[in-house]
Design a protein around this motif. Structure first.
Motif, mmCIF file in Angstrom:
data_model
loop_
_atom_site.group_PDB
_atom_site.id
_atom_site.type_symbol
_atom_site.label_atom_id
_atom_site.label_comp_id
_atom_site.label_asym_id
_atom_site.label_seq_id
_atom_site.Cartn_x
_atom_site.Cartn_y
_atom_site.Cartn_z
ATOM 1 N N ALA A 292 0.936 -1.283 0.048
ATOM 2 C CA ALA A 292 -0.007 -0.116 0.031
ATOM 3 C C ALA A 292 0.845 1.404 -0.059
ATOM 4 C CB ALA A 292 -0.966 -0.114 1.239
ATOM 5 N N MET A 293 2.254 1.096 0.575
ATOM 6 C CA MET A 293 2.747 2.633 0.719
ATOM 7 C C MET A 293 3.181 2.981 -0.638
ATOM 8 S SD MET A 293 2.921 3.398 3.489
ATOM 9 C CE MET A 293 4.180 4.704 3.340
ATOM 10 N N PRO A 294 3.651 2.483 -1.481
ATOM 11 C CA PRO A 294 3.696 3.331 -3.174
ATOM 12 C C PRO A 294 2.478 4.079 -3.329
ATOM 13 C CG PRO A 294 4.787 0.938 -3.455
ATOM 14 C CD PRO A 294 3.855 0.993 -1.866
ATOM 15 N N ALA A 295 1.456 3.516 -3.223
ATOM 16 C CA ALA A 295 0.244 4.127 -3.636
ATOM 17 C C ALA A 295 -0.139 5.350 -2.846
ATOM 18 C CB ALA A 295 -1.008 3.365 -3.547
ATOM 19 N N ALA A 346 6.212 8.257 -11.934
ATOM 20 C CA ALA A 346 6.993 7.043 -11.680
ATOM 21 C C ALA A 346 6.509 6.229 -10.451
ATOM 22 C CB ALA A 346 8.479 7.438 -11.638
ATOM 23 N N LEU A 347 5.940 7.275 -9.557
ATOM 24 C CA LEU A 347 5.771 6.539 -8.242
ATOM 25 C C LEU A 347 4.328 5.890 -8.487
ATOM 26 C CD1 LEU A 347 6.691 9.392 -5.681
ATOM 27 C CD2 LEU A 347 7.595 6.945 -5.678
ATOM 28 N N THR A 348 3.450 6.436 -9.182
ATOM 29 C CA THR A 348 2.032 5.960 -9.533
ATOM 30 C C THR A 348 2.506 4.587 -10.375
ATOM 31 O OG1 THR A 348 1.156 8.115 -9.793
ATOM 32 C CG2 THR A 348 -0.176 6.602 -10.792
ATOM 33 N N CYS A 349 3.258 4.475 -11.093
ATOM 34 C CA CYS A 349 3.652 3.154 -11.795
ATOM 35 C C CYS A 349 4.101 2.196 -10.862
ATOM 36 C CB CYS A 349 4.627 3.582 -13.073
ATOM 37 S SG CYS A 349 4.046 4.651 -14.349
ATOM 38 N N ALA A 350 5.000 2.672 -9.972
ATOM 39 C CA ALA A 350 5.519 1.779 -8.855
ATOM 40 C C ALA A 350 4.194 1.020 -8.143
ATOM 41 C CB ALA A 350 6.564 2.395 -8.123
ATOM 42 N N ALA A 351 3.473 2.120 -7.781
ATOM 43 C CA ALA A 351 2.208 1.523 -7.066
ATOM 44 C C ALA A 351 1.459 0.313 -7.824
ATOM 45 C CB ALA A 351 1.175 2.698 -6.805
ATOM 46 N N ASP A 352 1.360 0.559 -8.903
ATOM 47 C CA ASP A 352 0.598 -0.443 -9.980
ATOM 48 C C ASP A 352 1.710 -1.691 -9.781
ATOM 49 O OD1 ASP A 352 -1.314 -1.080 -11.956
ATOM 50 O OD2 ASP A 352 0.564 -1.416 -12.893
ATOM 51 N N GLY A 353 3.177 -1.542 -10.008
ATOM 52 C CA GLY A 353 3.885 -2.692 -9.878
ATOM 53 C C GLY A 353 3.837 -3.455 -8.429
ATOM 54 N N ALA A 354 3.596 -2.584 -7.285
ATOM 55 C CA ALA A 354 3.555 -3.529 -5.985
ATOM 56 C C ALA A 354 2.189 -4.115 -5.830
ATOM 57 C CB ALA A 354 3.766 -2.272 -5.073
ATOM 58 N N LYS A 391 8.644 -0.617 -0.730
ATOM 59 C CA LYS A 391 8.313 0.340 0.212
ATOM 60 C C LYS A 391 9.566 1.483 0.328
ATOM 61 C CE LYS A 391 9.266 1.436 4.522
ATOM 62 N NZ LYS A 391 10.530 1.758 5.266
ATOM 63 N N ALA A 392 10.659 0.942 0.485
ATOM 64 C CA ALA A 392 11.796 1.702 0.628
ATOM 65 C C ALA A 392 12.032 2.914 -0.296
ATOM 66 C CB ALA A 392 13.167 0.877 0.999
ATOM 67 N N VAL A 393 12.088 2.331 -1.654
ATOM 68 C CA VAL A 393 12.412 3.341 -2.956
ATOM 69 C C VAL A 393 11.201 4.682 -2.972
ATOM 70 C CG1 VAL A 393 11.332 2.122 -4.741
ATOM 71 C CG2 VAL A 393 13.421 3.493 -4.794
ATOM 72 N N THR A 394 10.003 4.104 -2.675
ATOM 73 C CA THR A 394 8.978 5.035 -2.913
ATOM 74 C C THR A 394 9.010 6.075 -1.686
ATOM 75 O OG1 THR A 394 7.159 3.451 -1.989
ATOM 76 C CG2 THR A 394 7.705 3.600 -4.268
ATOM 77 N N VAL A 395 9.108 5.621 -0.432
ATOM 78 C CA VAL A 395 8.827 6.600 0.494
ATOM 79 C C VAL A 395 10.154 7.343 0.547
ATOM 80 C CG1 VAL A 395 7.514 5.185 1.989
ATOM 81 C CG2 VAL A 395 10.023 5.151 2.400
ATOM 82 N N ARG A 396 11.069 6.953 0.216
ATOM 83 C CA ARG A 396 12.348 7.979 0.161
ATOM 84 C C ARG A 396 12.337 8.929 -0.939
ATOM 85 N NH1 ARG A 396 18.504 5.489 1.395
ATOM 86 N NH2 ARG A 396 17.488 5.187 3.426
ATOM 87 N N MET A 397 11.780 8.540 -2.212
ATOM 88 C CA MET A 397 11.785 9.464 -3.224
ATOM 89 C C MET A 397 10.622 10.545 -3.017
ATOM 90 S SD MET A 397 10.572 8.807 -7.235
ATOM 91 C CE MET A 397 12.094 8.461 -7.586
ATOM 92 N N ALA A 398 9.519 9.998 -2.170
ATOM 93 C CA ALA A 398 8.342 11.037 -1.924
ATOM 94 C C ALA A 398 8.888 12.076 -0.771
ATOM 95 C CB ALA A 398 7.133 10.267 -1.465
ATOM 96 N N ALA A 399 9.512 11.626 0.047
ATOM 97 C CA ALA A 399 10.132 12.514 0.963
ATOM 98 C C ALA A 399 11.301 13.676 0.269
ATOM 99 C CB ALA A 399 11.038 11.652 1.919
ATOM 100 N N ARG A 400 12.098 13.212 -0.780
ATOM 101 C CA ARG A 400 12.873 14.124 -1.220
ATOM 102 C C ARG A 400 11.984 15.083 -2.323
ATOM 103 N NH1 ARG A 400 13.904 14.551 -6.049
ATOM 104 N NH2 ARG A 400 13.107 12.368 -6.529
ATOM 105 N N THR A 518 15.242 1.048 -7.306
ATOM 106 C CA THR A 518 15.016 1.794 -8.304
ATOM 107 C C THR A 518 14.715 1.407 -9.651
ATOM 108 O OG1 THR A 518 16.444 3.336 -7.142
ATOM 109 C CG2 THR A 518 16.110 4.044 -9.505
ATOM 110 N N LEU A 519 15.481 0.141 -10.111
ATOM 111 C CA LEU A 519 15.092 -0.225 -11.402
ATOM 112 C C LEU A 519 13.765 -1.167 -11.159
ATOM 113 C CD1 LEU A 519 16.219 -1.534 -14.010
ATOM 114 C CD2 LEU A 519 17.414 -3.256 -12.635
#
Length: 617
Positions: A292-295, A346-354, A391-400, A518-519
């Motif tokens: 859920a965290m990427p979404a 990109a985060l939206t796409c990652a949410a779909d992938g997760a 979880k790790a890559v999306t929350v870090r990107m969102a914070a930055r 990230t990949l």
């Protein structure tokens, strides 16, 4: 600047709804719309104070109303993610309370209990939002306390119950269990002892409070302030609290009571096979949170980016370079706010992938030897490497992303009503909460090295940085180079002590783990692009995808240049590529704002002000 008028076809709207909210049916989308209205009342969120516990419970009930009823409340991962993403956009603290309530507390009760009827009536109260759920894992006395849980649950053969006890101050639990005036039920992680023998860490359902306060044997500290996420944090101690046999979340484990007359001891059996595997099974509930965290990260990032773009379009500057031009005319501002829009995509796409991993559409086990994942520095990557990575890559990107946009929005970015500070603090907190992101990266890097995945990727035709396919291809080569470097440095040398082997290599291992995560996101971006059918959507989103890649490569340039996947000449072209991609995004900007924005993103701070004028003398 040239812009195209927004033209969004019905097919394009359907595709975007599917991408933004997951594969939700019309009933689920209607429930999300109702939830949005319920959360738009301007409530300041769950904090300490009279009546706030009741208000928080009402909000949790609103989340429950948007989910499937009864036993099916957790059956739809996409809907769970969408509900909590809506909550995060409206109120990050409420989102955190909801994630703990649904995905950790209710998730444990649902996934780990062998007899859910024995959990009633508390289970129904949690499902219906009549009680608040808490998850107590962290202990205050040491780092990585989940690896050496001090809280005890001693089996009592007389009646099959358990005695829950905090043996010392360091074993006190930390969590959001201080909500006043409401019923709270906790899932407590404790080390099980049967006949004096340590049988590993299990979860137990424990009543914590009712409307009058703590239940017998439960001791709560005074509130612990945490301004970044204003919830009701306290320390919790247990003083020989009796836990019914049915409230042990045994996950298939069994205790056969012995007999006093025969002198036989209680017999314990656990299908997990070892304490290490037991911990991984107990913690597998984290997969729901990670999915859920990427979404959540995508939703808050879309709000952040759209706000930053609107601010930059309407804020006029008085610089002597060009008095009166909007902020968005400056390349330096474009790079940040249009880059934020690209990263939000990109985060939206990652949410779909997760969600695809969580629902089994994509394999949950990464490529490599067919084996059960062994626990490394922490259990997180062993529970699910891809979901922990997401979880790790999306929350870090969102914070930055949020911190950069907040800075570029001036005083407006600091205003509480615009929520950017709340979004930033939420994601900064989740960098360590829910499984420490850096430890996850260390573990993923270690696993990749020990699997020996140093093979060269298949070479294809050269790509330009303005292509959305360039970044994942470059990153795949970089991951290979990082693995080979760590292999050369002895990362897979099993003859050496693990600490001596990995201690000097942790930073490199973390970089490899982050590159791998990230990949995953980079591959999701091109997968989503390739799956779009509407040509207008493809035209609008392609430069956004490429901009995400080009800006990501600039952030990774030091490592990429050091190990060789990025040549110096190619690196020198990145700035020009970013400028061309910004121009392409600007041409599609009205449509992109329609895709990612909502009416709240256009709000003007002055419209919310009331004024008081002094009386004339």
């Amino acid at each position: 600047m040239t812009t195209l008028a927004p033209t969004l076809s019905g097919n394009a709207r359907a595709e975007m709804l599917r991408l933004l909210h997951g594969p939700c049916d019309p009933a689920a989308l209607a429930a999300l719309a109702s939830l949005r209205e319920a959360l738009a009342d301007g409530d300041s969120g769950p904090v300490h104070g009279p009546g706030r516990g009741v208000a928080l419970l009402g909000r949790l009930r609103s989340l429950a109303d948007a989910l499937p009823p009864g036993e099916g409340i957790l059956d739809d991962p996409a809907r769970l993610a969408a509900v909590h993403a809506h909550a995060a956009a409206a109120n990050p603290s409420l989102c955190l309370a909801g994630l703990v309530h649904h995905l950790l507390c209710l998730g444990s009760l649902t996934e780990l209990s062998d007899d859910q009827n024995g959990l009633e009536p508390r289970l129904s109260a949690l499902r219906e939002g009549r009680a608040k759920g808490v998850y107590l894992i962290t202990e205050v006395g040491q780092a990585n306390s989940h690896l050496d849980t001090g809280t005890r649950a001693d089996f009592d053969p007389a009646d099959g119950s358990f005695v829950l006890h905090t043996p010392g101050p360091g074993a006190a639990k930390f969590g959001s269990a201080g909500t006043r005036g409401v019923e709270q039920t906790g899932v407590v992680l404790a080390r099980l002892f049967v006949g004096g023998a340590d049988r590993g860490v299990f979860a137990f359902m424990v009543g914590l409070t009712d409307e009058q306060g703590p239940l017998p044997g439960v001791e709560l500290s005074n509130p612990i302030a945490l301004d970044a996420l204003p919830l009701d944090y306290v320390q919790v101690r247990f003083h020989r609290v009796r836990v019914a046999a049915a409230h042990w979340l045994s996950d298939g484990a069994r205790i056969a009571p012995g007999g006093e007359s025969s002198g036989t001891a209680a017999m314990f059996h656990d299908p997990a096979g070892s304490p290490e595997q037991r911990l991984q099974r107990t913690l597998r509930v984290g997969q729901g949170l990670w999915a859920a965290m990427p979404a959540v990260a995508a939703a808050t990032s879309r709000h952040t980016a759209v706000q930053a773009v609107h601010y930059s379009r309407t804020r006029r500057t008085q610089s002597r370079l060009a008095p009166g031009v909007p902020l968005l005319a400056y390349r330096s501002q474009q790079t940040v706010v249009l880059g934020a829009l690209a990263d939000a995509f990109a985060l939206t796409c990652a949410a779909d992938g997760a969600l695809a991993v969580r629902t089994g559409v994509r394999a949950a086990v990464p490529a490599g030897p067919e084996r059960e994942e062994a626990m490394g520095f922490t259990p997180w990557a062993a529970v699910s490497r891809p979901l922990a990575a997401y979880k790790a890559v999306t929350v870090r990107m969102a914070a930055r992303l949020t911190a950069e946009c907040q800075h570029r929005c001036g005083f407006s970015g600091q205003l509480t009503s615009n929520r950017l500070a709340g979004y930033r603090d939420f994601h900064h907190a989740f960098d360590t909460a829910g499984g420490d992101s850096q430890l996850i990266f260390y573990d993923i890097g270690r696993s990749l090295v020990e699997e020996g995945l140093g093979r060269e990727p298949e070479l294809r035709e050269p790509l330009e940085p303005t292509s959305p396919y360039w970044w994942p291809a470059l990153l795949r080569r970089h991951q290979t180079a990082l693995v080979r470097e760590l292999l050369w440095l002895g990362g897979a040398d099993a003859s050496r002590d693990p600490f001596e082997r990995w201690n000097p290599l942790l930073e490199r291992a973390g970089l490899l783990g982050e590159a791998h995560a990230t990949l995953l996101m980079a591959d999701d971006v091109v997968r989503v692009l390739d799956g779009l059918r509407d040509p207008g959507l493809v035209r609008a989103l392609t430069p956004l995808a490429a901009l995400h890649g080009a800006l990501s490569a600039r952030r990774w340039a030091g490592s990429l240049l050091t190990l060789g996947p990025l040549e110096a000449a190619e690196s020198a072209t990145l700035s020009a590529a970013v400028d061309r991609l910004c121009d392409a995004v600007l041409e599609q900007l009205p449509l992109l704002l329609e895709l990612f924005g909502d009416p709240e993103d256009h709000r003007v701070q002055g419209a919310t002000l009331t004024w008081t004028r002094g009386a004339a003398s």
